[in-house]
Scaffold this motif. Structure first.
Motif, PDB file in Angstrom:
ATOM      1  N   ASP A 131       0.854  -1.187   0.000  1.00 29.47           N
ATOM      2  CA  ASP A 131       0.000   0.000   0.000  1.00 29.47           C
ATOM      3  C   ASP A 131       0.892   1.240   0.000  1.00 29.47           C
ATOM      4  O   ASP A 131       1.012   1.936   1.009  1.00 29.47           O
ATOM      5  N   ALA A 196       0.291  -8.403  -5.002  1.00 28.43           N
ATOM      6  CA  ALA A 196      -1.139  -8.556  -5.221  1.00 28.43           C
ATOM      7  C   ALA A 196      -1.921  -7.582  -4.365  1.00 28.43           C
ATOM      8  O   ALA A 196      -2.197  -7.851  -3.205  1.00 28.43           O
ATOM      9  N   ASP A 197      -2.266  -6.443  -4.926  1.00 27.33           N
ATOM     10  CA  ASP A 197      -3.138  -5.518  -4.207  1.00 27.33           C
ATOM     11  C   ASP A 197      -3.557  -4.413  -5.154  1.00 27.33           C
ATOM     12  O   ASP A 197      -2.727  -3.812  -5.830  1.00 27.33           O
ATOM     13  N   GLU A 198      -4.849  -4.117  -5.181  1.00 23.05           N
ATOM     14  CA  GLU A 198      -5.358  -3.090  -6.083  1.00 23.05           C
ATOM     15  C   GLU A 198      -4.945  -1.689  -5.641  1.00 23.05           C
ATOM     16  O   GLU A 198      -5.092  -0.725  -6.398  1.00 23.05           O
ATOM     17  N   ARG A 199      -4.387  -1.556  -4.436  1.00 22.99           N
ATOM     18  CA  ARG A 199      -3.935  -0.248  -3.977  1.00 22.99           C
ATOM     19  C   ARG A 199      -2.614   0.167  -4.621  1.00 22.99           C
ATOM     20  O   ARG A 199      -2.211   1.323  -4.523  1.00 22.99           O
ATOM     21  N   PRO A 201      -0.696   1.189  -7.833  1.00 21.09           N
ATOM     22  CA  PRO A 201      -1.070   1.631  -9.189  1.00 21.09           C
ATOM     23  C   PRO A 201      -0.593   0.662 -10.266  1.00 21.09           C
ATOM     24  O   PRO A 201       0.522   0.142 -10.200  1.00 21.09           O
ATOM     25  N   ARG A 202      -1.435   0.442 -11.266  1.00 17.42           N
ATOM     26  CA  ARG A 202      -1.107  -0.509 -12.327  1.00 17.42           C
ATOM     27  C   ARG A 202       0.131  -0.078 -13.102  1.00 17.42           C
ATOM     28  O   ARG A 202       0.967  -0.904 -13.469  1.00 17.42           O
ATOM     29  N   MET A 205       3.136  -1.095 -11.158  1.00 13.80           N
ATOM     30  CA  MET A 205       3.338  -2.537 -11.259  1.00 13.80           C
ATOM     31  C   MET A 205       3.989  -2.896 -12.594  1.00 13.80           C
ATOM     32  O   MET A 205       4.930  -3.696 -12.647  1.00 13.80           O
ATOM     33  N   ASN A 226       1.969 -10.113  -0.595  1.00 19.08           N
ATOM     34  CA  ASN A 226       1.499  -8.897   0.031  1.00 19.08           C
ATOM     35  C   ASN A 226       2.605  -8.109   0.728  1.00 19.08           C
ATOM     36  O   ASN A 226       2.450  -6.918   0.971  1.00 19.08           O
TER      37      ASN A 226
END
Length: 297
Positions: A131, A196-199, A201-202, A205, A226
């Motif tokens: 995060d 793995a976390d949508e927080r 930013p793509r 990543m 995580n």
């Protein structure tokens, strides 16, 4: 009336007598310094510097202007610093960092900051990989040193503090482990451990844990983790590989891990960010302090 950049560019160039060093100190381009000096000379109507491919030196008029401006500028700067210190009384700032080598710089800057502003409180906090922006958005962190790129509408980014070569962390028995270097194309022949976390930013990543090589070959995606310690475990157990800053080897050396440099990957840039709507008055003086600490490392 002189503009601020004109004043600072003139006095700095009068001290350095070198356009490149002047630009570096003022954190602008060399061409910007050259254009600013030319604009100032046009306004005055006479050259302030003699310059050619070998030397830069003040003209008699330039020396006169320097001698008249320097005391006034120093007095103004001292007054601004004093006012800044006065407003820092009994205030606090929390500074986050994303990697141990970032933490080292933050600690050095915090030590210097406490000397300059003895009544200010500086808290330091490690930011979890899963995060990277949450603590700032919640208001818990006022300033953060982290991996770029960060492009968010509610966050302001500063200049790059330093850069680190990029490497690949592989298990001891991996075929890459005996190489002197690897390429980004080689990732198509490995399994990449990811976050793995949508927080996260793509775009961030894709920069550090890409899904395809530069030529478009798919990169096998391994287990999604995580926390950073999980990445170390997966790689050491031979489950996959991970891109890292090469300096990670100094902090995470353990059995069964090998760090191999990339010969074609861009470096990892580390910079500062803070809330676009932030109101903490200590952010600006801390930015100046950490920039000085980065320049001396």
């Amino acid at each position: 009336m002189l503009e601020r950049l004109e004043l600072e560019a003139f006095l700095t160039l009068a001290e350095e007598l070198h356009f490149g060093r002047t630009a570096q100190r003022l954190r602008v381009t060399t061409s910007r310094i050259s254009q600013t000096i030319q604009k100032l000379e046009r306004r005055i109507g006479a050259p302030l510097f003699e310059r050619n491919s070998r030397i830069v030196r003040l003209t008699p008029l330039g020396k006169q202007l320097r001698d008249e401006l320097r005391p006034a500028y120093d007095q103004i700067s001292a007054s601004v610093i004093a006012a800044s210190r006065g407003r820092c009384v009994e205030q606090a700032i929390t500074v986050g960092f994303s990697a141990p080598w970032c933490g080292n710089l933050v600690v050095r800057a915090a030590d210097a900051f406490r000397i300059r502003y003895p009544n200010a409180v500086v808290e330091i906090e490690e930011i979890q990989l899963v995060d990277p922006l949450g603590r700032m958005r919640s208001g818990a962190v006022d300033l953060q040193l982290t991996e770029f790129p960060i492009v968010e509408p509610d966050i302001t980014t500063g200049s790059i503090m330093f850069s680190e070569p990029r490497g690949l962390m592989v298990p001891e028995g991996h075929s890459f482990a005996v190489r002197e270097s690897v390429s980004m194309e080689d990732l198509a022949d490995a399994t990449l451990v990811t976050i793995a976390d949508e927080r996260v930013p793509r775009y961030w990543m894709d920069y550090y844990f890409p899904r395809r090589t530069p030529s478009g070959r798919p990169i096998p995606q391994g287990p999604a983790t995580n926390f950073w310690p999980e990445v170390l475990v997966h790689v050491s157990q031979g489950i996959g590989v991970s891109t890292v800053a090469l300096r990670a080897e100094d902090f995470y050396t353990r059995p069964h891990l090998v760090f191999v440099p990339f010969h074609d990957a861009p470096p990892i840039d580390y910079g500062l960010l803070w809330p676009a709507a932030g109101k903490n008055l200590l952010v600006q003086p801390f930015l100046e302090t950490i920039a000085e600490a980065a320049g001396s490392q």
